[in-house]
Design an enzyme around this catalytic site. Structure first.
Site, PDB file in Angstrom:
ATOM      1  N   GLU A  88       9.541   1.694  10.823  1.00  0.00           N
ATOM      2  CA  GLU A  88      10.574   2.711  10.609  1.00  0.00           C
ATOM      3  C   GLU A  88       9.858   4.046  10.674  1.00  0.00           C
ATOM      4  OE1 GLU A  88      12.530   5.354   9.252  1.00  0.00           O
ATOM      5  OE2 GLU A  88      12.898   4.383   7.312  1.00  0.00           O
ATOM      6  N   GLY A 121       2.457   4.786  13.207  1.00  0.00           N
ATOM      7  CA  GLY A 121       3.146   3.539  13.570  1.00  0.00           C
ATOM      8  C   GLY A 121       2.544   2.910  14.814  1.00  0.00           C
ATOM      9  N   CYS A 166      13.249  11.005   6.816  1.00  0.00           N
ATOM     10  CA  CYS A 166      13.111  10.637   8.237  1.00  0.00           C
ATOM     11  C   CYS A 166      14.419  10.832   8.993  1.00  0.00           C
ATOM     12  CB  CYS A 166      12.558   9.234   8.404  1.00  0.00           C
ATOM     13  SG  CYS A 166      13.058   8.097   7.149  1.00  0.00           S
ATOM     14  N   GLU A 209       9.269  16.394  15.040  1.00  0.00           N
ATOM     15  CA  GLU A 209       9.690  16.212  13.658  1.00  0.00           C
ATOM     16  C   GLU A 209       8.877  17.149  12.767  1.00  0.00           C
ATOM     17  OE1 GLU A 209       8.773  12.432  11.627  1.00  0.00           O
ATOM     18  OE2 GLU A 209      10.811  12.522  10.854  1.00  0.00           O
ATOM     19  N   GLY A 227       6.534   5.358   8.255  1.00  0.00           N
ATOM     20  CA  GLY A 227       5.661   6.528   8.293  1.00  0.00           C
ATOM     21  C   GLY A 227       5.853   7.254   9.602  1.00  0.00           C
ATOM     22  N   SER A 228       4.841   8.011   9.974  1.00  0.00           N
ATOM     23  CA  SER A 228       4.965   8.824  11.177  1.00  0.00           C
ATOM     24  C   SER A 228       4.855   7.961  12.434  1.00  0.00           C
ATOM     25  CB  SER A 228       3.854   9.880  11.184  1.00  0.00           C
ATOM     26  OG  SER A 228       2.605   9.241  11.166  1.00  0.00           O
ATOM     27  N   THR A 229       5.382   8.467  13.524  1.00  0.00           N
ATOM     28  CA  THR A 229       5.376   7.719  14.778  1.00  0.00           C
ATOM     29  C   THR A 229       3.947   7.482  15.262  1.00  0.00           C
ATOM     30  OG1 THR A 229       7.577   8.467  15.354  1.00  0.00           O
ATOM     31  CG2 THR A 229       6.184   7.786  17.179  1.00  0.00           C
ATOM     32  N   LYS A 257       0.848  -1.193   0.000  1.00  0.00           N
ATOM     33  CA  LYS A 257       0.000   0.000   0.000  1.00  0.00           C
ATOM     34  C   LYS A 257       0.879   1.238   0.000  1.00  0.00           C
ATOM     35  CE  LYS A 257      -1.986   2.798   2.784  1.00  0.00           C
ATOM     36  NZ  LYS A 257      -1.887   3.998   1.927  1.00  0.00           N
TER      37      LYS A 257
HETATM   38  P1  ADP Z   1       3.528  10.604   6.679  1.00  0.00           P
HETATM   39  O1  ADP Z   1       3.543  11.391   7.934  1.00  0.00           O
HETATM   40  O2  ADP Z   1       4.851  10.286   6.107  1.00  0.00           O
HETATM   41  O3  ADP Z   1       2.455  11.023   5.709  1.00  0.00           O
HETATM   42  P2  ADP Z   1       1.833   8.562   7.614  1.00  0.00           P
HETATM   43  O4  ADP Z   1       2.297   7.852   8.814  1.00  0.00           O
HETATM   44  O5  ADP Z   1       0.700   9.504   7.674  1.00  0.00           O
HETATM   45  O6  ADP Z   1       3.130   9.209   7.074  1.00  0.00           O
HETATM   46  O7  ADP Z   1       1.542   7.543   6.436  1.00  0.00           O
HETATM   47  C1  ADP Z   1       2.401   6.481   6.115  1.00  0.00           C
HETATM   48  C2  ADP Z   1       1.580   5.382   5.492  1.00  0.00           C
HETATM   49  O8  ADP Z   1       0.683   4.861   6.467  1.00  0.00           O
HETATM   50  C3  ADP Z   1       0.714   5.823   4.311  1.00  0.00           C
HETATM   51  O9  ADP Z   1       0.721   4.789   3.335  1.00  0.00           O
HETATM   52  C4  ADP Z   1      -0.650   5.988   4.963  1.00  0.00           C
HETATM   53  O10 ADP Z   1      -1.722   5.848   4.057  1.00  0.00           O
HETATM   54  C5  ADP Z   1      -0.631   4.834   5.954  1.00  0.00           C
HETATM   55  N1  ADP Z   1      -1.603   4.957   7.054  1.00  0.00           N
HETATM   56  C6  ADP Z   1      -2.122   6.086   7.588  1.00  0.00           C
HETATM   57  N2  ADP Z   1      -3.016   5.797   8.573  1.00  0.00           N
HETATM   58  C7  ADP Z   1      -3.060   4.443   8.680  1.00  0.00           C
HETATM   59  C8  ADP Z   1      -3.798   3.515   9.508  1.00  0.00           C
HETATM   60  N3  ADP Z   1      -4.659   3.916  10.437  1.00  0.00           N
HETATM   61  N4  ADP Z   1      -3.578   2.191   9.322  1.00  0.00           N
HETATM   62  C9  ADP Z   1      -2.678   1.762   8.404  1.00  0.00           C
HETATM   63  N5  ADP Z   1      -1.981   2.575   7.590  1.00  0.00           N
HETATM   64  C10 ADP Z   1      -2.150   3.906   7.711  1.00  0.00           C
END
Ligand code: ADP
Length: 495
Positions: free
Chosen positions: A262, A245, A296, A397, A240-242, A187
């Site tokens: 990560e 995560g 990151c 961040e 992605g973001s903490t 995804k």
């Molecule tokens: P960034 O801050 O880099 O945009 P995110 O953490 O928002 O990172 O997104 C990283 C990934 O996680 C994206 O592919 C996003 O669609 C996905 N994502 C966001 N929310 C959820 C969730 N509740 N469950 C699973 N994946 C998610």
């Protein structure tokens, strides 16, 4: 070739269906969503929007490929051959993929073409080499037994990736997972799904069998959450973001999935007074402005010895002054637009907070206007001086080209300030003193320490975080642990 190049120039000229188990397919709901070009603010393409129904279909097909189909029967060496063929296809299509990445993410074409694409191909090539070298061991157990371990694929892997390095960070997960014999559901981030979809197409061209590789563009709370909870998914590899995560880990816990994360960072870059100050200024500049700071591991906290502060900052500002945001498709551009209006607003919000909290704005801090791209999400390179440990721009961040500079008095003060963060992804150290450099490397709480360099990556070098920056190591040999289970077999030799 010609039509692919056209598709990169104008992705709106083609359809972007899901890549479901190795084939194009519309979303079960029939829905699509728009992705944008951050340099113009204009729509770039309409993409099929996966949700739980599509995740379920892809997961069923993945499971079948793993349990009974052609994938399970393929030898490890043949898996390696497929990965190598894909690496070659990525190299052959590098111009097209780089252009697509730049149009969708806004990163300068120079970066896409010279860094993201070569490294993506190198990651597939590197793990192609691992596919037939994943071995077990014979165990020196007591008693009349022959005991050994074998490494088995963890199963169906869901890779959830962010928008900052759409293709490259996908390769960090997909390549080792496939080398280990897993099947993958990818995804990509909703902002930047185009190169991931092209990668799925190229994987089919390379010969990956049906079911093994799906690409499911969609939103986090729908497609992402469906992956994190689906009973047929064995492992979630997330970048992605903490905050997200944490949510992914929580969702995955109910079915006890393997999880690697990560996450974010607030990485310190420490300049000691004996450093080569010109090299360190160049390093500090690249550490925060490479990739628009949407990195990151960005060196977003600059720690400078008090005695060299003025001279060092002058050198850094001199460089930053010459960095003008520009059209990311221009080969000379070094700073592109931020990925979205939302991200631009977020970063501008941090800049406002930094000013309000009393940090001194040394340069930048404003939305930048680029002729011909008035609606693009450009920000001028921004450096704060006199930042204090309790300020938001030091603790949180920002994920943009915004640097917070602080002074330190001696080695212990530098390390204490560097480690005063909830993150622990990376750190930089600039000094000519060998012992001091290694002392710092030992003391810093970070998954990667760069000495007299910054932002170095290689498929052979493990990467990942301490503390709130996540767990598990991607790249190198340790990534194989993320995608295999160890099975121990006991044989009674007296029976
Ligand atoms: P960034 O801050 O880099 O945009 P995110 O953490 O928002 O990172 O997104 C990283 C990934 O996680 C994206 O592919 C996003 O669609 C996905 N994502 C966001 N929310 C959820 C969730 N509740 N469950 C699973 N994946 C998610």
């Amino acid at each position: 070739m010609a039509s692919e190049t056209t598709a990169a120039r104008n992705p709106a000229d083609r359809a972007w269906p899901l890549w479901l188990a190795g084939e194009p397919a519309p979303a079960a709901s029939g829905r699509t969503f728009a992705v944008h070009n951050p340099a113009t603010g204009q729509p770039l393409a309409q993409v099929a929007e996966a949700d739980a129904a599509d995740v379920d279909a892809a997961a069923q097909r993945a499971r079948d490929a793993l349990d009974s189909g052609t994938w399970a029967k393929l030898s490890a060496r043949d898996r390696g051959r497929l990965l190598r063929r894909l690496a070659e296809l990525i190299e052959r299509h590098a111009d097209e993929l780089a252009e697509l990445e730049t149009r969708n993410n806004g990163k300068p074409i120079f970066e896409s073409r010279q860094i993201d694409l070569p490294m993506t191909a190198a990651v597939f090539d590197y793990y192609a080499g691992w596919a037939d070298k994943i071995e077990g061991a014979v165990l020196p157990v007591s008693g009349p037994f022959h005991a050994y371990t074998q490494r088995e694929p963890v199963g169906v892997v869901a890779a959830i990736t962010p928008w900052n390095f759409p293709l490259l960070l996908a390769s960090w997960k997909l390549a080792p997972a496939l080398a280990c014999g897993c099947v993958v559901l990818h995804k990509p981030a909703e902002q930047t799904p185009l190169t991931a979809l092209r990668l799925g197409e190229l994987a089919a061209e390379a010969g990956f069998p049906p079911g093994v590789w799906s690409v499911l563009p969609g939103y986090g709370p729908t497609a992402g959450a469906a992956l994190a909870t689906h009973p047929l998914v064995d492992k979630i590899a997330f970048t992605g973001s903490t905050a997200v995560g944490h949510e992914v880990m929580r969702l995955a816990a109910s079915s006890n999935k393997r999880v690697s994360l990560e996450l974010g960072g607030k990485s310190p870059n420490i300049v000691f007074p004996d450093a080569d100050l010109d090299a360190a200024a160049r390093g500090a500049y690249n550490a925060i402005f490479y990739g628009k700071g949407e990195v990151c591991a960005a060196g977003s906290r600059l720690l400078v010895d008090r005695r060299i502060h003025d001279v060092f900052l002058a050198k850094l500002l001199d460089r930053a002054r010459r960095l003008a945001p520009g059209d990311p498709m221009h080969p000379k551009t070094k700073l592109g637009p931020l990925v979205s209006q939302e991200q631009l607003d977020r970063v501008l919000g941090y800049i406002a907070t930094g000013r309000r909290e009393g940090a001194q704005l040394a340069i930048g801090g404003e939305r930048a206007s680029v002729p011909g791209h008035e609606r693009g999400y450009f920000l001028s390179p921004t450096i704060f001086d006199q930042a204090q440990p309790d300020m938001a721009i030091v603790r949180e961040e920002i994920f943009g080209p915004v640097l917070a500079t602080m002074d330190f008095s001696d080695f212990d003060d530098a390390i204490a300030r560097a480690n005063a963060t909830s993150y622990g992804l990376a750190a930089g150290v600039w000094t000519r003193d060998l012992a001091l450099a290694h002392r710092a490397a030992r003391a810093l709480k970070a998954g990667t320490v760069w000495i007299n360099t910054y932002n170095q990556y290689d498929p052979a070098a493990p990467f990942g975080g301490f503390r709130q920056s996540g767990f598990g190591r991607e790249l190198g040999r340790p990534a194989l642990d993320l995608y295999t289970e160890t099975k121990t077999v006991w044989v009674n030799l007296e029976n």
